[in-house]
Design a protein around this motif. Structure first.
Motif, PDB file in Angstrom:
ATOM      1  N   LEU A  15       0.823  -1.210   0.000  1.00  0.00           N
ATOM      2  CA  LEU A  15       0.000   0.000   0.000  1.00  0.00           C
ATOM      3  C   LEU A  15       0.859   1.263   0.000  1.00  0.00           C
ATOM      4  N   GLU A  16       1.966   1.241   0.728  1.00  0.00           N
ATOM      5  CA  GLU A  16       2.879   2.387   0.700  1.00  0.00           C
ATOM      6  C   GLU A  16       3.412   2.608  -0.717  1.00  0.00           C
ATOM      7  N   ALA A  17       3.772   1.520  -1.390  1.00  0.00           N
ATOM      8  CA  ALA A  17       4.252   1.629  -2.766  1.00  0.00           C
ATOM      9  C   ALA A  17       3.165   2.202  -3.670  1.00  0.00           C
ATOM     10  N   VAL A  18       1.922   1.747  -3.486  1.00  0.00           N
ATOM     11  CA  VAL A  18       0.805   2.233  -4.305  1.00  0.00           C
ATOM     12  C   VAL A  18       0.561   3.710  -4.061  1.00  0.00           C
ATOM     13  N   LEU A  19       0.624   4.139  -2.813  1.00  0.00           N
ATOM     14  CA  LEU A  19       0.389   5.551  -2.481  1.00  0.00           C
ATOM     15  C   LEU A  19       1.463   6.452  -3.076  1.00  0.00           C
ATOM     16  N   PHE A  20       2.718   6.034  -2.982  1.00  0.00           N
ATOM     17  CA  PHE A  20       3.789   6.843  -3.573  1.00  0.00           C
ATOM     18  C   PHE A  20       3.720   6.830  -5.097  1.00  0.00           C
ATOM     19  N   ALA A  21       3.378   5.674  -5.667  1.00  0.00           N
ATOM     20  CA  ALA A  21       3.229   5.607  -7.129  1.00  0.00           C
ATOM     21  C   ALA A  21       2.097   6.518  -7.590  1.00  0.00           C
ATOM     22  N   GLY A  22       0.979   6.496  -6.860  1.00  0.00           N
ATOM     23  CA  GLY A  22      -0.134   7.376  -7.197  1.00  0.00           C
ATOM     24  C   GLY A  22       0.243   8.836  -7.086  1.00  0.00           C
ATOM     25  N   PHE A  23       1.000   9.163  -6.050  1.00  0.00           N
ATOM     26  CA  PHE A  23       1.435  10.549  -5.868  1.00  0.00           C
ATOM     27  C   PHE A  23       2.312  11.008  -7.030  1.00  0.00           C
ATOM     28  N   PHE A  24       3.304  10.212  -7.391  1.00  0.00           N
ATOM     29  CA  PHE A  24       4.227  10.637  -8.448  1.00  0.00           C
ATOM     30  C   PHE A  24       3.569  10.621  -9.822  1.00  0.00           C
ATOM     31  N   PHE A  25       2.598   9.727 -10.041  1.00  0.00           N
ATOM     32  CA  PHE A  25       1.873   9.738 -11.308  1.00  0.00           C
ATOM     33  C   PHE A  25       1.049  11.021 -11.433  1.00  0.00           C
ATOM     34  N   LEU A  26       0.302  11.374 -10.383  1.00  0.00           N
ATOM     35  CA  LEU A  26      -0.607  12.511 -10.440  1.00  0.00           C
ATOM     36  C   LEU A  26       0.117  13.843 -10.228  1.00  0.00           C
ATOM     37  N   GLU A  27       0.929  13.898  -9.186  1.00  0.00           N
ATOM     38  CA  GLU A  27       1.630  15.158  -8.918  1.00  0.00           C
ATOM     39  C   GLU A  27       2.793  15.363  -9.883  1.00  0.00           C
ATOM     40  N   GLY A  28       3.227  14.275 -10.530  1.00  0.00           N
ATOM     41  CA  GLY A  28       4.327  14.390 -11.494  1.00  0.00           C
ATOM     42  C   GLY A  28       4.003  15.360 -12.614  1.00  0.00           C
ATOM     43  N   PHE A  29       2.803  15.236 -13.208  1.00  0.00           N
ATOM     44  CA  PHE A  29       2.483  16.159 -14.296  1.00  0.00           C
ATOM     45  C   PHE A  29       2.235  17.570 -13.765  1.00  0.00           C
ATOM     46  N   ASP A  30       1.778  17.699 -12.493  1.00  0.00           N
ATOM     47  CA  ASP A  30       1.674  19.020 -11.867  1.00  0.00           C
ATOM     48  C   ASP A  30       3.042  19.680 -11.778  1.00  0.00           C
ATOM     49  N   PHE A  31       4.033  18.913 -11.323  1.00  0.00           N
ATOM     50  CA  PHE A  31       5.392  19.440 -11.257  1.00  0.00           C
ATOM     51  C   PHE A  31       5.868  19.867 -12.648  1.00  0.00           C
ATOM     52  N   GLY A  32       5.599  19.017 -13.640  1.00  0.00           N
ATOM     53  CA  GLY A  32       6.031  19.333 -15.001  1.00  0.00           C
ATOM     54  C   GLY A  32       5.396  20.601 -15.536  1.00  0.00           C
ATOM     55  N   VAL A  33       4.084  20.776 -15.290  1.00  0.00           N
ATOM     56  CA  VAL A  33       3.395  21.993 -15.730  1.00  0.00           C
ATOM     57  C   VAL A  33       3.959  23.200 -14.991  1.00  0.00           C
ATOM     58  N   GLY A  34       4.256  23.031 -13.700  1.00  0.00           N
ATOM     59  CA  GLY A  34       4.855  24.130 -12.939  1.00  0.00           C
ATOM     60  C   GLY A  34       6.177  24.579 -13.532  1.00  0.00           C
ATOM     61  N   MET A  35       7.030  23.629 -13.924  1.00  0.00           N
ATOM     62  CA  MET A  35       8.299  23.982 -14.572  1.00  0.00           C
ATOM     63  C   MET A  35       8.055  24.726 -15.880  1.00  0.00           C
ATOM     64  N   ALA A  36       6.977  24.325 -16.588  1.00  0.00           N
ATOM     65  CA  ALA A  36       6.664  24.932 -17.888  1.00  0.00           C
ATOM     66  C   ALA A  36       6.235  26.389 -17.772  1.00  0.00           C
ATOM     67  N   PHE A  37       5.906  26.852 -16.548  1.00  0.00           N
ATOM     68  CA  PHE A  37       5.565  28.262 -16.356  1.00  0.00           C
ATOM     69  C   PHE A  37       6.684  29.164 -16.888  1.00  0.00           C
TER      70      PHE A  37
END
Length: 336
Positions: free
Chosen positions: A11-33
């Motif tokens: 479950l810890e692995a799933v939670l971190f994977a979910g975080f990096f999948f979803l927040e990953g593109f947020d981080f990418g869009v933030g860099m694109a600013f």
């Protein structure tokens, strides 16, 4: 080791994977600013593309930390004390990134709006980089004593392998964000910039993945303890990156986005598979913290499992609903 202990490690692995999948593109869009947007209208369109989602995506990280505290407290204690400064940088990055979105909207001059736009871009780059350093060091091994305390120097935290891991995760997040922008924003001048960057960055990513694989061989025991699983997951990571690259070149936007997202999930899977059955790797193997010794009681894990199986589907349903509600493409220059 019990089934409940194994369940909570997964479950810890799933939670971190979910975080990096979803927040990953947020981080990418933030860099694109700063790397993609050319004017205020572009920045506003980028913000609108993640505005309804970025704070909800961070729930996965909060849940992962809370679950670790309650289910695997010895891991939590050793990790959060041993990586205090790294986690402090992450916490400050999350705080400043969060307020930058709100402060930017309330600034009356372009000078200060640009300042908070820069803060968003810098923190969006810093966060995946620091997370990459953190997880690379955890699997590499740290100077841990018999009590589980980490006594590390600067070069235990910052070393060639952790730097490769940090750069790789930041680059993956940026590509994830670029693919998300092609999906979310209607055709505009930004698409041309994104396509030019994608053509350059995918080959760089593949080189980085090879460098990371070499680092795994020299800095971890993954190949010694789980040779075939490690090799298979590394091959999967490279294959998904290649699929994403070709899909991006063919303008197959959904395939490109999902492929990079699954590359991130595969990377998290690789790290957790290599870590198991440990939760902290010590330079002296005798002092490595094992999962079977790091968890709460069976009674606690049992009740937490019931709560998790009730709450997690609700969180998933809410996030799926929110993405469906805000599924309309953003048009640059249009009020939302």
């Amino acid at each position: 080791m019990t089934n409940l202990q194994l369940l909570w490690f997964v479950l810890e692995a799933v939670l971190f994977a979910g975080f990096f999948f979803l927040e990953g593109f947020d981080f990418g869009v933030g860099m694109a600013f700063k790397s993609v947007a050319k004017n205020e209208e572009d920045v506003e369109a980028l913000y609108q593309s993640i505005g309804p989602h970025w704070d909800g995506n961070e729930v996965w990280l909060i849940t992962a930390g809370g679950a670790m505290f309650a289910a695997i407290p010895f891991w939590y204690a050793s990790l959060f004390s041993g990586f205090y400064l790294v986690l402090l940088f992450i916490l400050m990055g999350l705080i400043y990134r969060g307020v930058s979105f709100e402060f930017r909207e309330h600034m009356l001059t372009s000078k200060y709006r640009n300042l908070w736009t820069t803060v968003t871009a810098v923190t969006s780059l810093l966060l995946p980089f620091m997370f990459g350093i953190l997880f690379s060091d955890v699997v590499k091994g740290m100077p841990i004593d018999a009590a589980g305390d980490v006594s590390a120097t600067f070069f235990d935290y910052i070393n060639p392998f952790s730097l490769i891991g940090g750069i790789a995760l930041a680059l993956l997040s940026y590509l994830h964000g670029l693919n998300y922008l092609k999906l979310k924003i209607e055709k505009s001048a930004m698409h041309d910039t994104v396509e030019r960057q994608v053509k350059v960055l995918y080959p760089v990513l593949l080189v980085g993945e090879v460098a990371f694989a070499v680092g795994l061989y020299f800095y971890t025991d993954f190949f010694q303890t789980k040779f075939f699983l490690t090799l298979a997951l590394l091959a999967l990571i490279v294959a998904l990156s290649l699929i994403g690259w070709f899909a991006a070149l063919k303008d197959k936007q959904v395939t490109a986005f999902i492929s990079v997202g699954l590359t991130i999930v595969s990377l998290v899977t690789l790290l957790f598979v290599g870590l198991f059955p440990r939760v902290m790797v010590a330079n002296n193997p005798v002092h490595s913290i094992l999962l079977k010794n790091a968890t709460s009681s069976a009674y606690t894990l049992g009740w937490m499992s019931i709560i998790a199986l009730t709450v997690v589907p609700m969180v998933l349903a809410y996030q799926i609903w929110s993405f469906w509600v805000f599924s309309k493409r953003i048009k640059v220059g249009e009020e939302h």
